[in-house]
Structure formats: C-alpha cells, structure tokens
Design a protein around this motif. Structure first.
Motif, PDB file in Angstrom:
ATOM      1  N   GLU A   1       0.816  -1.221   0.000  1.00 29.13           N
ATOM      2  CA  GLU A   1       0.000   0.000   0.000  1.00 29.13           C
ATOM      3  C   GLU A   1       0.845   1.264   0.000  1.00 29.13           C
ATOM      4  O   GLU A   1       0.522   2.247  -0.665  1.00 29.13           O
ATOM      5  CB  GLU A   1      -0.950  -0.005   1.200  1.00 29.13           C
ATOM      6  N   THR A   2       1.963   1.272   0.720  1.00 28.79           N
ATOM      7  CA  THR A   2       2.818   2.459   0.799  1.00 28.79           C
ATOM      8  C   THR A   2       3.745   2.589  -0.410  1.00 28.79           C
ATOM      9  O   THR A   2       4.371   3.631  -0.583  1.00 28.79           O
ATOM     10  CB  THR A   2       3.702   2.420   2.068  1.00 28.79           C
ATOM     11  N   GLN A   3       3.871   1.540  -1.176  1.00 27.91           N
ATOM     12  CA  GLN A   3       4.745   1.454  -2.346  1.00 27.91           C
ATOM     13  C   GLN A   3       6.232   1.455  -1.986  1.00 27.91           C
ATOM     14  O   GLN A   3       7.086   1.528  -2.861  1.00 27.91           O
ATOM     15  CB  GLN A   3       4.427   2.568  -3.359  1.00 27.91           C
ATOM     16  N   GLU A   4       6.537   1.324  -0.700  1.00 26.62           N
ATOM     17  CA  GLU A   4       7.939   1.329  -0.265  1.00 26.62           C
ATOM     18  C   GLU A   4       8.708   0.119  -0.785  1.00 26.62           C
ATOM     19  O   GLU A   4       9.890   0.239  -1.136  1.00 26.62           O
ATOM     20  CB  GLU A   4       8.014   1.390   1.255  1.00 26.62           C
ATOM     21  N   VAL A   5       8.059  -1.039  -0.830  1.00 30.29           N
ATOM     22  CA  VAL A   5       8.747  -2.247  -1.291  1.00 30.29           C
ATOM     23  C   VAL A   5       9.007  -2.151  -2.795  1.00 30.29           C
ATOM     24  O   VAL A   5      10.110  -2.460  -3.266  1.00 30.29           O
ATOM     25  CB  VAL A   5       7.944  -3.510  -0.926  1.00 30.29           C
ATOM     26  N   ALA A   6       8.018  -1.701  -3.550  1.00 32.64           N
ATOM     27  CA  ALA A   6       8.209  -1.536  -4.997  1.00 32.64           C
ATOM     28  C   ALA A   6       9.361  -0.573  -5.283  1.00 32.64           C
ATOM     29  O   ALA A   6      10.172  -0.809  -6.181  1.00 32.64           O
ATOM     30  CB  ALA A   6       6.922  -1.040  -5.645  1.00 32.64           C
ATOM     31  N   ARG A   7       9.436   0.494  -4.507  1.00 31.72           N
ATOM     32  CA  ARG A   7      10.533   1.451  -4.694  1.00 31.72           C
ATOM     33  C   ARG A   7      11.877   0.816  -4.316  1.00 31.72           C
ATOM     34  O   ARG A   7      12.886   1.018  -5.006  1.00 31.72           O
ATOM     35  CB  ARG A   7      10.288   2.705  -3.874  1.00 31.72           C
ATOM     36  N   ALA A   8      11.911   0.052  -3.224  1.00 27.26           N
ATOM     37  CA  ALA A   8      13.159  -0.596  -2.800  1.00 27.26           C
ATOM     38  C   ALA A   8      13.660  -1.584  -3.854  1.00 27.26           C
ATOM     39  O   ALA A   8      14.867  -1.735  -4.047  1.00 27.26           O
ATOM     40  CB  ALA A   8      12.954  -1.297  -1.457  1.00 27.26           C
ATOM     41  N   TYR A   9      12.737  -2.246  -4.523  1.00 29.76           N
ATOM     42  CA  TYR A   9      13.109  -3.212  -5.562  1.00 29.76           C
ATOM     43  C   TYR A   9      13.387  -2.535  -6.903  1.00 29.76           C
ATOM     44  O   TYR A   9      13.972  -3.147  -7.789  1.00 29.76           O
ATOM     45  CB  TYR A   9      12.008  -4.266  -5.726  1.00 29.76           C
ATOM     46  N   GLY A  10      12.926  -1.310  -7.045  1.00 34.30           N
ATOM     47  CA  GLY A  10      13.064  -0.649  -8.336  1.00 34.30           C
ATOM     48  C   GLY A  10      12.087  -1.203  -9.361  1.00 34.30           C
ATOM     49  O   GLY A  10      12.378  -1.206 -10.563  1.00 34.30           O
ATOM     50  N   ALA A  11      10.940  -1.691  -8.895  1.00 37.90           N
ATOM     51  CA  ALA A  11       9.940  -2.247  -9.805  1.00 37.90           C
ATOM     52  C   ALA A  11       9.512  -1.177 -10.803  1.00 37.90           C
ATOM     53  O   ALA A  11       9.320  -0.018 -10.434  1.00 37.90           O
ATOM     54  CB  ALA A  11       8.737  -2.759  -9.018  1.00 37.90           C
ATOM     55  N   ALA A  12       9.388  -1.575 -12.050  1.00 34.68           N
ATOM     56  CA  ALA A  12       9.069  -0.608 -13.098  1.00 34.68           C
ATOM     57  C   ALA A  12       7.703  -0.850 -13.727  1.00 34.68           C
ATOM     58  O   ALA A  12       7.070   0.095 -14.172  1.00 34.68           O
ATOM     59  CB  ALA A  12      10.140  -0.660 -14.186  1.00 34.68           C
ATOM     60  N   CYS A  13       7.302  -2.111 -13.790  1.00 30.04           N
ATOM     61  CA  CYS A  13       6.086  -2.431 -14.529  1.00 30.04           C
ATOM     62  C   CYS A  13       5.417  -3.667 -13.943  1.00 30.04           C
ATOM     63  O   CYS A  13       5.946  -4.318 -13.047  1.00 30.04           O
ATOM     64  CB  CYS A  13       6.401  -2.657 -16.004  1.00 30.04           C
ATOM     65  N   THR A  14       4.244  -3.947 -14.481  1.00 28.50           N
ATOM     66  CA  THR A  14       3.558  -5.204 -14.165  1.00 28.50           C
ATOM     67  C   THR A  14       3.364  -5.947 -15.485  1.00 28.50           C
ATOM     68  O   THR A  14       2.807  -5.357 -16.422  1.00 28.50           O
ATOM     69  CB  THR A  14       2.198  -4.939 -13.488  1.00 28.50           C
TER      70      THR A  14
END
Length: 183
Positions: free
Chosen positions: A107-120
């Motif tokens: 929900e906070t998007q912190e994990v996606a940012r930590a991983y550098g996720a770019a897309c789905t």
C-alpha cells in the motif's frame, strides 16, 4: 503505456519486507524464501500484460514452488486511482485463480521502490543467497498471450538458478504497464 525494466543487476541483494497478504497473514522475505531461491513478482489485477500471462504464470509458479523456489506476488499500484487493484479485488483474484503463492499488498509502495519495480509484470529471481539472478520476462507474450509452445524463459531461468545458483547471462526484459505510483 508499456514500460520495460532495466536488465538484471546480477548479485544485487533482495531487500527485506513485511506485507499483508490476501490470506490474512503478514509475510516477510524470510517467510517466502525457498531453499533453492526466491521469485518476487510485481503484478496487479487490471494490467492486460499480466492478464495475458496469468494462466502460464500460475502454472510456472506452482512448478517452481515444487522445485524448492519460494514465490510471492506483490501489487503496489495506487488503488485510489485504480480501484481494480484494491486489496478487495486482489483477494477476489487470488481466490478465483487459486494462487499457490502469497499475494501481497504494498500500500505504501515502499517495497516496490526498494526493488526498483518498473512495470507489471516485473520478475525478480534470486538465488538461495538472495542475490538477483533473473530480471527477465515470463515468455514471449505481450498484451496478448504468446504461442502455446512459447519458451518458458522465467521457468527455465529459475530452474537454472535452483540447480547452479546462477541465472542465464542472456535475458529479455519483461514488458508491461507502468507501476501506478501515488502522487
């Protein structure tokens, strides 16, 4: 708009996390980690790229789990802007599709940012030492499913990681919808 993530940064260490799952549990990287590696997938409910590969993704995830690879999916999209990606809809999808792996809400998007996720979808395949070895695509599918006999690139790469600890040096980046970041 389609987005392609960067190529694999071999050896990059998996960031830890604790996220809520659609099964009512909180999951950490330690809980998900498999004895032969770990696959973290950033997906969402509405992306046509994810929907095009869903059946193949479920097939390959179950096979990888059986081979000793821990698997989890994370949705990090802004559910206020994209209600199809709400936690309730994540719960619905995981039940309807019978996910064999935890489906987690960032929900906070912190994990996606930590991983550098770019897309789905965006796939992060780690060896047993949590070192990144694969950041490629599932297969040749795009917005529509690829041919039924498409090479199972993610599955083959993760089986190589399970056997040798190393991923293939040649990888084709995934492609999908951009992560829907909060403003």
């Amino acid at each position: 708009m389609a987005v392609t993530p960067p190529v694999c940064d071999f050896g990059w260490k998996a960031p830890g996390f604790v996220l809520s799952g659609t099964d009512g549990k909180n999951w950490s990287l330690d809980d998900i980690r498999g004895p032969k590696g770990t696959l973290i997938m950033f997906i969402c409910n509405h992306c046509p790229y994810v929907l095009a590969i869903m059946d193949r993704l479920l097939r390959d995830a179950a096979a990888l789990q059986a081979a000793g690879i821990g698997v989890a999916a994370i949705s990090a999209n802004d559910a206020d802007a994209y209600p199809d990606d709400s936690f309730i809809n994540m719960l619905r999808m995981s039940r309807e599709k019978h996910f064999s792996f935890p489906y987690l809400y960032d929900e906070t998007q912190e994990v996606a940012r930590a991983y550098g996720a770019a897309c789905t979808p965006d796939f992060f395949g780690f060896n047993a030492q949590d070192e990144l070895q694969y950041r490629g695509r599932l297969d040749a599918s795009g917005r529509n499913p690829g041919p039924t006999d498409a090479r199972r690139e993610l599955f083959e790469a993760m089986m190589l990681v399970a056997e040798t600890g190393q991923g293939p040096r040649e990888q084709v980046a995934s492609m999908g919808c951009s992560i829907k970041w909060k403003v």
